[in-house]
Design a protein around this motif. Structure first.
Motif, PDB file in Angstrom:
ATOM      1  N   GLU A   1       0.808  -1.223   0.000  1.00 48.76           N
ATOM      2  CA  GLU A   1       0.000   0.000   0.000  1.00 48.76           C
ATOM      3  C   GLU A   1       0.841   1.275   0.000  1.00 48.76           C
ATOM      4  N   PRO A   2       1.776   1.460   0.926  1.00 52.00           N
ATOM      5  CA  PRO A   2       2.593   2.673   0.862  1.00 52.00           C
ATOM      6  C   PRO A   2       3.513   2.688  -0.356  1.00 52.00           C
ATOM      7  N   ALA A   3       3.967   1.508  -0.789  1.00 53.15           N
ATOM      8  CA  ALA A   3       4.858   1.450  -1.958  1.00 53.15           C
ATOM      9  C   ALA A   3       4.159   1.982  -3.200  1.00 53.15           C
ATOM     10  N   VAL A   4       2.907   1.592  -3.390  1.00 54.48           N
ATOM     11  CA  VAL A   4       2.164   2.044  -4.577  1.00 54.48           C
ATOM     12  C   VAL A   4       1.775   3.516  -4.445  1.00 54.48           C
ATOM     13  N   LYS A   5       1.580   3.997  -3.219  1.00 51.90           N
ATOM     14  CA  LYS A   5       1.310   5.431  -3.035  1.00 51.90           C
ATOM     15  C   LYS A   5       2.526   6.253  -3.460  1.00 51.90           C
ATOM     16  N   LEU A   6       3.715   5.776  -3.087  1.00 49.87           N
ATOM     17  CA  LEU A   6       4.949   6.464  -3.468  1.00 49.87           C
ATOM     18  C   LEU A   6       5.279   6.286  -4.946  1.00 49.87           C
ATOM     19  N   ARG A   7       4.936   5.130  -5.484  1.00 51.75           N
ATOM     20  CA  ARG A   7       5.279   4.765  -6.864  1.00 51.75           C
ATOM     21  C   ARG A   7       4.016   4.246  -7.553  1.00 51.75           C
ATOM     22  N   PRO A   8       3.174   5.131  -8.053  1.00 53.02           N
ATOM     23  CA  PRO A   8       1.898   4.698  -8.641  1.00 53.02           C
ATOM     24  C   PRO A   8       2.038   3.714  -9.812  1.00 53.02           C
ATOM     25  N   ASP A   9       3.183   3.699 -10.477  1.00 52.58           N
ATOM     26  CA  ASP A   9       3.379   2.776 -11.600  1.00 52.58           C
ATOM     27  C   ASP A   9       3.878   1.402 -11.164  1.00 52.58           C
ATOM     28  N   LEU A  10       4.187   1.218  -9.886  1.00 52.42           N
ATOM     29  CA  LEU A  10       4.694  -0.063  -9.396  1.00 52.42           C
ATOM     30  C   LEU A  10       3.607  -1.125  -9.497  1.00 52.42           C
ATOM     31  N   LYS A  11       3.945  -2.240 -10.110  1.00 54.58           N
ATOM     32  CA  LYS A  11       3.035  -3.373 -10.212  1.00 54.58           C
ATOM     33  C   LYS A  11       3.322  -4.316  -9.050  1.00 54.58           C
ATOM     34  N   VAL A  12       2.275  -5.017  -8.581  1.00 58.08           N
ATOM     35  CA  VAL A  12       2.401  -5.902  -7.424  1.00 58.08           C
ATOM     36  C   VAL A  12       1.786  -7.258  -7.738  1.00 58.08           C
ATOM     37  N   ILE A  13       2.478  -8.314  -7.316  1.00 60.16           N
ATOM     38  CA  ILE A  13       1.931  -9.671  -7.330  1.00 60.16           C
ATOM     39  C   ILE A  13       2.068 -10.206  -5.913  1.00 60.16           C
ATOM     40  N   PHE A  14       0.962 -10.702  -5.360  1.00 57.03           N
ATOM     41  CA  PHE A  14       0.997 -11.332  -4.040  1.00 57.03           C
ATOM     42  C   PHE A  14       1.147 -12.830  -4.214  1.00 57.03           C
ATOM     43  N   ILE A  15       1.971 -13.450  -3.338  1.00 57.66           N
ATOM     44  CA  ILE A  15       2.098 -14.897  -3.306  1.00 57.66           C
ATOM     45  C   ILE A  15       1.840 -15.345  -1.871  1.00 57.66           C
TER      46      ILE A  15
ATOM     47  N   PRO B   1      -4.113 -17.542   0.295  1.00 58.29           N
ATOM     48  CA  PRO B   1      -4.578 -16.484  -0.613  1.00 58.29           C
ATOM     49  C   PRO B   1      -5.879 -15.814  -0.177  1.00 58.29           C
ATOM     50  N   ALA B   2      -6.742 -16.532   0.543  1.00 59.66           N
ATOM     51  CA  ALA B   2      -8.005 -15.928   0.979  1.00 59.66           C
ATOM     52  C   ALA B   2      -7.760 -14.753   1.920  1.00 59.66           C
ATOM     53  N   GLU B   3      -6.699 -14.825   2.730  1.00 62.03           N
ATOM     54  CA  GLU B   3      -6.386 -13.726   3.646  1.00 62.03           C
ATOM     55  C   GLU B   3      -6.096 -12.433   2.888  1.00 62.03           C
ATOM     56  N   ILE B   4      -5.463 -12.551   1.745  1.00 61.11           N
ATOM     57  CA  ILE B   4      -5.149 -11.362   0.949  1.00 61.11           C
ATOM     58  C   ILE B   4      -6.437 -10.771   0.403  1.00 61.11           C
ATOM     59  N   ALA B   5      -7.263 -11.618  -0.190  1.00 57.15           N
ATOM     60  CA  ALA B   5      -8.528 -11.151  -0.766  1.00 57.15           C
ATOM     61  C   ALA B   5      -9.431 -10.539   0.303  1.00 57.15           C
ATOM     62  N   GLU B   6      -9.379 -11.081   1.514  1.00 58.00           N
ATOM     63  CA  GLU B   6     -10.236 -10.591   2.605  1.00 58.00           C
ATOM     64  C   GLU B   6      -9.641  -9.392   3.341  1.00 58.00           C
ATOM     65  N   SER B   7      -8.444  -8.950   2.961  1.00 60.31           N
ATOM     66  CA  SER B   7      -7.791  -7.845   3.669  1.00 60.31           C
ATOM     67  C   SER B   7      -8.500  -6.514   3.466  1.00 60.31           C
ATOM     68  N   GLY B   8      -9.307  -6.418   2.418  1.00 59.71           N
ATOM     69  CA  GLY B   8      -9.995  -5.164   2.147  1.00 59.71           C
ATOM     70  C   GLY B   8      -9.134  -4.127   1.450  1.00 59.71           C
ATOM     71  N   SER B   9      -7.918  -4.482   1.128  1.00 57.36           N
ATOM     72  CA  SER B   9      -7.003  -3.547   0.479  1.00 57.36           C
ATOM     73  C   SER B   9      -7.403  -3.332  -0.979  1.00 57.36           C
ATOM     74  N   PRO B  10      -7.423  -2.069  -1.431  1.00 56.34           N
ATOM     75  CA  PRO B  10      -7.713  -1.820  -2.844  1.00 56.34           C
ATOM     76  C   PRO B  10      -6.648  -2.414  -3.760  1.00 56.34           C
ATOM     77  N   ILE B  11      -5.415  -2.495  -3.281  1.00 53.05           N
ATOM     78  CA  ILE B  11      -4.351  -3.102  -4.086  1.00 53.05           C
ATOM     79  C   ILE B  11      -4.593  -4.596  -4.216  1.00 53.05           C
ATOM     80  N   ALA B  12      -4.966  -5.238  -3.106  1.00 47.50           N
ATOM     81  CA  ALA B  12      -5.238  -6.680  -3.140  1.00 47.50           C
ATOM     82  C   ALA B  12      -6.424  -6.987  -4.044  1.00 47.50           C
ATOM     83  N   ALA B  13      -7.339  -6.041  -4.177  1.00 47.57           N
ATOM     84  CA  ALA B  13      -8.510  -6.268  -5.035  1.00 47.57           C
ATOM     85  C   ALA B  13      -8.140  -6.290  -6.515  1.00 47.57           C
TER      86      ALA B  13
END
Length: 125
Positions: free
Chosen positions: A72-86, A90-102
């Protein structure tokens, strides 16, 4: 091989074997790989590196920090940064409520290198 051999990928992973496999594979594909074993190292790299194209981050990391808390802070600082979660959870990531995780790809461990590579190509295209 990546189209741009200068694509820089930050891997945030606390499991040494997974870190080694990902780093070796991505280096072999022509990416410049940076490694962080925990949130503190990830934040140091994010603060000191002017250019990153992609961050691949585990969700559960030492010290109670999550990949989402880094992304979240990384993408705020670098809007072009792409993210992949591993994650093995995986359900914990989807349930985090984060707009990035969505919107970021979530790869459930174990995954194939082909699956990872296709996600990277799609994000960096």
């Amino acid at each position: 091989m990546s189209v741009d051999a200068q694509d820089v990928v930050l891997i945030v992973e606390d499991e040494p074997l997974i870190m080694m496999l990902l780093s070796d594979y991505l280096s072999g594909e022509g990416y410049r790989v940076l490694q962080a074993e925990n949130g503190e190292q990830a934040f140091e790299i994010l603060a000191s590196r002017p250019h990153l194209d992609l961050m691949i981050t585990d969700y559960r990391l030492p010290g109670g920090i999550s990949g989402v808390m880094i992304a979240e802070p990384a993408v705020k600082l670098r809007p072009d940064l792409k993210v992949i979660f591993i994650s093995g959870y995986p359900a914990e990531i989807a349930e985090s409520g984060s707009p990035i995780a969505a919107r970021a790809p979530i790869l459930a461990k174990p995954f194939t290198m082909e699956t990872l590579h296709s996600q990277i190509e799609r994000l960096l295209a």
